[in-house]
Design an enzyme around this catalytic site. Structure first.
Site, short mmCIF file in Angstrom:
data_model
loop_
_atom_site.label_atom_id
_atom_site.label_comp_id
_atom_site.label_asym_id
_atom_site.label_seq_id
_atom_site.Cartn_x
_atom_site.Cartn_y
_atom_site.Cartn_z
N GLY A 69 55.33 -17.60 -56.25
CA GLY A 69 55.51 -16.70 -55.34
C GLY A 69 55.83 -15.34 -55.77
N ASN B 201 47.61 -30.07 -51.81
CA ASN B 201 47.94 -28.75 -51.20
C ASN B 201 47.82 -28.89 -49.66
OD1 ASN B 201 47.86 -26.32 -49.90
ND2 ASN B 201 46.09 -25.49 -50.95
N CYS C 280 47.66 -24.90 -47.11
CA CYS C 280 46.64 -23.49 -47.05
C CYS C 280 46.55 -22.91 -45.64
CB CYS C 280 45.22 -23.81 -47.36
SG CYS C 280 44.09 -22.68 -47.15
N ALA D 7 42.34 -14.38 -47.32
CA ALA D 7 41.64 -15.51 -46.39
C ALA D 7 40.40 -16.04 -46.92
CB ALA D 7 41.72 -14.88 -45.02
#
Lengths: 243, 305
Positions: free
Chosen positions: B244, B128, B131, B70
């Site tokens: 990923g 992006n 997020c 985070a």
């Protein structure tokens, strides 16, 4: 930073939960006391950062406390086991700023990185005082090792079972250090900061992702902008710290 | 000799391996470890218009087969990225890079894109909109087809560079978002960003992360990423950068068979700083084992016949 395989040559308990591990391998990237290594362990995704207690040409000594799955796994490793380490991480303590009478202050498992620092400062003929703070008698380790180096050692325990009853700052306030070097829990670092007028360096801890500055997981605010504890730290100078 | 080169919107990469934004800083620090010019490209740290500290710590948690972060888009802001960070990278990395940009409003995305597009070493813009670690921005744009389309269209107007939109897996149907981005002028898609996750410290009875939730990444999410690349490949015509949980050359090949034209390696860089180098070195060996002469031929290969 270097990545390599290391062989466990010793792994023994110093107290009920604190262990000493010696690892043989390439130590060339380890250049300053206060640096750390990052250890890969079976079945755990992230590496475990552990500060370097001492180093020689062939071996790295670590002292670690069992606090979770990773350190628990480490405590069970037999001699001869191989570990994948990243070494030479972090900036470490700058010993050149110590003055003639530095005081080194360690709390609990904050004690280990001060060992190599004390050794280095004593080799430079500094008059080194080490304050080791623990909760109670059973938790004390490395008192004799620091004495054997030639440092003046003061032990404090919260329950008064050994040495001065109280905290490291109860010992510190009677001294007049040329400089301080501290490693320990955050409340201890803050108390040292507020107790001593001397300049100093403080080693911080934070939950890390990579340990080498890539992920920005361990950033803190300083008076000189944002710093990564793993790469720009873990040692910060007193004048840059923001609490 | 096998051919590992791939093509993204007219840009030829020596190989498909690209470190993922947020796991490689601004790249130049890895130049001390190995010759980073072996990398296909580099997706640099997510950049916003204003400098950002990010979230409070702890920002990192661990889980079986992966991790949560985070960080919250910590970066020095687009002006400093363009004037300091990208030139520093250009000094040690001589290929075009991917500039990853984020924002909290359409204006911010547009201004950030305009400024960063001017940097000479930027070859691709990675927008992006996924997020999960910032509030009222980031993922908020990527979880509805309408807002994804709007931000893609707005940014499209201010850059001539290839525009790739980075998609969130935290949606009901990723193909709807993918199609909306393609319709709005995206040249390609990057997927997947992290999955929204959470850990609780059972001793303290509190969330591990100061931000409560974080983005879940690492080898454990690889099957989710393969599935989503597979679905999106069926839904759009533009090229896909698949990511990923990739950690081996075999994973790269699997991701390309699902439909990726290139790949990004993320979390693995954090546990093994030599991960991309090792994957690039292993790729030709794996290709020979699997009788692949030209890597770009296998994109989407698992869909045919």
């Amino acid at each position: 930073m270097k990545k390599g395989l290391y062989t466990v040559t010793e792994n023994r308990a110093l107290t009920k939960s604190v262990f000493l591990m010696r690892l043989a391998g390439d130590t060339s990237a380890v250049t300053a006391p206060g640096q750390f290594v990052n250890i890969a362990l079976d079945g755990l995704y992230l590496r475990r950062p552990i500060s370097v207690c001492d180093v020689s040409e062939k071996e790295i000594t670590l002292i670690y406390k069992v606090v979770g799955d990773g350190t628990e796994q480490m405590s069970r490793l037999p001699e001869g086991a191989a570990l994948d380490l990243l070494t030479g991480l972090g900036n470490g303590f700058d010993a050149s700023l110590s003055g003639s009478k530095p005081v080194l202050i360690g709390g609990g498992v904050g004690v280990p990185p001060l060992f190599w620092l004390a050794k280095k400062l004593l080799q430079e003929d500094k008059q080194v005082t080490v304050i080791l703070g623990f909760n109670t008698k059973d938790e004390i380790f490395f008192q004799e090792e620091f004495k054997a180096l030639g440092a003046d050692v003061i032990v404090t325990t919260v329950d008064g079972s050994v040495g001065i009853k109280g905290f490291v700052t109860d010992a510190l306030k009677t001294l007049h250090p040329s400089y301080t070097y501290s490693c320990g829990p955050l409340p201890m670092l803050k108390a040292v900061y507020n107790t001593s007028d001397a300049d100093g360096q403080f080693s911080f801890e934070e939950r890390m992702g990579c340990g080498f500055g890539a992920c920005m997981g361990c950033t803190c605010k300083t008076k000189q902008g944002h710093k990564r504890i793993c790469k720009d730290g873990p040692v910060l100078k007193k004048e840059e710290i923001v609490w | 000799m096998v051919d590992t080169s791939v093509c993204l919107s007219g840009l030829t990469l020596d190989n498909p391996v690209i470190p993922c934004s947020g796991t490689f800083g601004f790249g130049y620090e890895f130049a001390d470890l190995y010759d980073i010019n072996i990398l296909g490209s580099i997706s640099v740290k997510g950049t916003t218009r204003e400098p950002r500290y990010g979230n409070d710590t702890p920002r990192i948690a661990e889980c079986t087969g992966g991790m949560l972060n985070a960080v919250g888009l910590q970066n020095p802001g687009v002006d400093r990225v363009v004037s300091e960070e990208l030139p520093k990278l250009a000094a040690v990395y001589h290929k075009p890079v991917i500039a990853n940009i984020s924002g909290f409003s359409l204006d911010e995305y547009v201004e950030c894109c305009e400024k960063i597009s001017a940097a000479p070493n930027v070859g691709i813009i990675e927008l992006n909109i996924s997020c999960p670690n910032v509030h009222n921005g980031g993922m908020a744009f990527g979880t509805s087809a309408d807002s994804a389309q709007a931000v893609t269209a707005a940014v499209r107007k201010v850059t001539d560079k290839p525009l790739y939109v980075k998609l969130s897996p935290n949606v009901t149907d990723i193909t709807e978002i993918a199609k909306a981005c393609e319709a709005a002028g995206a040249d390609g898609l990057s997927l997947i960003n992290t999955l929204l996750g959470m850990r609780i410290d059972v001793k303290r009875r509190k969330p591990v992360l100061a931000n409560t939730t974080g983005g879940f990444s690492g080898p454990a999410i690889f099957p989710v990423a393969v599935r989503m690349v597979w679905q999106v490949y069926n839904a759009v015509k533009v090229p896909i950068i698949g990511m990923g949980g990739i950690r081996t050359a075999r994973d790269v090949i699997e991701m390309m068979l699902a439909g990726a034209s290139a790949v990004q390696v993320g979390s693995e860089n954090l546990v093994n700083p030599f991960a991309c180098k090792e994957i690039i070195e292993a790729l030709p060996i794996e290709m020979e084992k699997l009788n692949i002469a030209k890597l770009s031929d296998i994109t989407g290969g698992a869909h045919h016949g």
